[in-house]
Design an enzyme around this catalytic site. Structure first.
Site, PDB file in Angstrom:
ATOM      1  N   HIS A  37     -31.704  -8.770  -9.521  1.00  0.00           N
ATOM      2  CA  HIS A  37     -32.506  -9.603  -8.608  1.00  0.00           C
ATOM      3  C   HIS A  37     -31.688 -10.802  -8.129  1.00  0.00           C
ATOM      4  O   HIS A  37     -31.781 -11.206  -6.972  1.00  0.00           O
ATOM      5  CB  HIS A  37     -33.759 -10.126  -9.323  1.00  0.00           C
ATOM      6  CG  HIS A  37     -34.723  -9.053  -9.734  1.00  0.00           C
ATOM      7  ND1 HIS A  37     -35.039  -8.789 -11.036  1.00  0.00           N
ATOM      8  CD2 HIS A  37     -35.452  -8.186  -8.986  1.00  0.00           C
ATOM      9  CE1 HIS A  37     -35.916  -7.811 -11.093  1.00  0.00           C
ATOM     10  NE2 HIS A  37     -36.185  -7.417  -9.866  1.00  0.00           N
ATOM     11  N   GLN A 153     -36.939   4.203  -2.603  1.00  0.00           N
ATOM     12  CA  GLN A 153     -37.794   3.094  -2.156  1.00  0.00           C
ATOM     13  C   GLN A 153     -37.251   2.512  -0.840  1.00  0.00           C
ATOM     14  O   GLN A 153     -38.005   2.214   0.082  1.00  0.00           O
ATOM     15  CB  GLN A 153     -37.839   2.022  -3.242  1.00  0.00           C
ATOM     16  CG  GLN A 153     -38.469   0.720  -2.817  1.00  0.00           C
ATOM     17  CD  GLN A 153     -38.787  -0.172  -4.002  1.00  0.00           C
ATOM     18  OE1 GLN A 153     -39.793   0.021  -4.669  1.00  0.00           O
ATOM     19  NE2 GLN A 153     -37.964  -1.150  -4.281  1.00  0.00           N
TER      20      GLN A 153
HETATM   21  O1  PAF Z   1     -38.740  -2.706  -6.562  1.00  0.00           O
HETATM   22  C1  PAF Z   1     -39.760  -3.350  -6.925  1.00  0.00           C
HETATM   23  O2  PAF Z   1     -39.704  -4.219  -7.788  1.00  0.00           O
HETATM   24  C2  PAF Z   1     -41.096  -3.038  -6.287  1.00  0.00           C
HETATM   25  O3  PAF Z   1     -41.238  -1.683  -6.050  1.00  0.00           O
HETATM   26  C3  PAF Z   1     -41.381  -3.867  -5.017  1.00  0.00           C
HETATM   27  C4  PAF Z   1     -40.383  -3.544  -3.893  1.00  0.00           C
HETATM   28  C5  PAF Z   1     -41.312  -5.346  -5.338  1.00  0.00           C
HETATM   29  C6  PAF Z   1     -42.780  -3.550  -4.490  1.00  0.00           C
HETATM   30  O4  PAF Z   1     -43.763  -3.865  -5.438  1.00  0.00           O
END
Ligand code: PAF
Length: 283
Positions: A37, A153
């Site tokens: 992150h 995703q």
């Molecule tokens: O990757 C994540 O942490 C989640 O899937 C996201 C993109 C924040 C959506 O809830």
């Protein structure tokens, strides 16, 4: 850093920045922040004037209630990390603010959601799509930053932005890895020391697959070789290894050097499900 817990407050702060012609970027997260992150946040800070990090554990994207209930939450540590990293806005809404009514909407991304993860997590990408559409609507963003680690995703959100004409760019940030290659994930903390060393074989398997493809082996043969490599390791339960087009996620039967090809893997180490991918051309 401003910590916003409700939608009117975050909207008003962002609209002030927008009226001062500031660009706004979002790093969407579910908290339990780790180095992956932080690398997204740093990439966002490099190209946007104002960076928002959202922390919201989105119940719609969990297949199992137990997984949702046990999802790690440590807001104090998350806020400390965001402050140290000079994040501008932490958006930490309550579930009641985001889903004042439980959504009836279901999104269907067809092949993009049915392949790979979709076989093991039905409905997951509909939940991801709904929360991302909500965040894009609420936050008036120039750019969103997503990690390459969640390739599927990324493909789903890219399609969501295109299909619903959201006026935001998508930036994909390379996966942050530990020195032994393991991709950063909030789940890594739950691995025992022994599982942690076994887990680095996911990345080794991807590298093996890439070397074989570069040497000219056909994808089908490479899949078999990589599956045998993983099967020989005690403690990994492989769910899939696939070689796909990075955007359409269609399986590749042959490799063309101009294509954007990714190698993707997922499986269990003990009770912990891990996934990873690499691009054929990133080396
Ligand atoms: O990757 C994540 O942490 C989640 O899937 C996201 C993109 C924040 C959506 O809830």
């Amino acid at each position: 850093m401003v910590v916003c817990h409700n939608i009117p407050q975050v909207k008003s702060i962002i609209s002030t920045h927008k009226s001062n012609i500031k660009s706004v970027g979002l790093v969407p997260t579910m908290g339990a922040l780790h180095d992956g992150h932080i690398s997204l946040l740093r990439a966002a800070k490099e190209s946007c004037d104002i960076v928002v990090v959202s922390i919201f554990v989105n119940y719609l994207q969990f297949n199992e209630q137990a997984d949702f209930v046990n999802y790690p939450v440590d807001l104090d540590s998350d806020i400390r990390i965001l402050e140290d990293e000079k994040c501008d806005i932490a958006f930490i809404p309550d579930t009641a603010h985001i889903y004042s009514e439980s959504p009836v909407l279901k999104l269907n991304f067809q092949h993009l959601e049915e392949t790979m993860e979709g076989k093991f997590r039905p409905g997951h990408f509909s939940g991801v799509g709904i929360i991302m559409a909500k965040l894009l609507n609420i936050l008036d963003l120039d750019t969103i930053f997503l990690g390459q680690k969640d390739l599927q995703q990324v493909a789903v959100i890219r399609k969501l932005i295109a299909d619903l004409a959201f006026d935001s760019n998508l930036v994909v940030v390379p996966t942050f890895r530990e020195p032994d290659g393991l991709a950063s994930s909030s789940r890594n903390k739950r691995l025992s020391a022994e599982e942690r060393s076994v887990a680095s074989n996911f990345h080794k398997a991807l590298i093996l697959g890439r070397e074989l493809l570069i040497a000219g082996e056909l994808p089908l043969k490479v899949c078999k070789r990589v599956e045998s490599f993983i099967e020989a390791i005690d403690g990994i339960n492989l769910q899939y290894f696939e070689i796909v087009d990075s955007h359409s996620l269609r399986s590749k039967s042959a490799i063309n050097p101009n294509d954007n090809t990714s190698l993707c893997i997922a499986g269990y180490v003990g009770e912990i499900r891990l996934l990873d991918n690499i691009n054929l051309n990133d080396h």
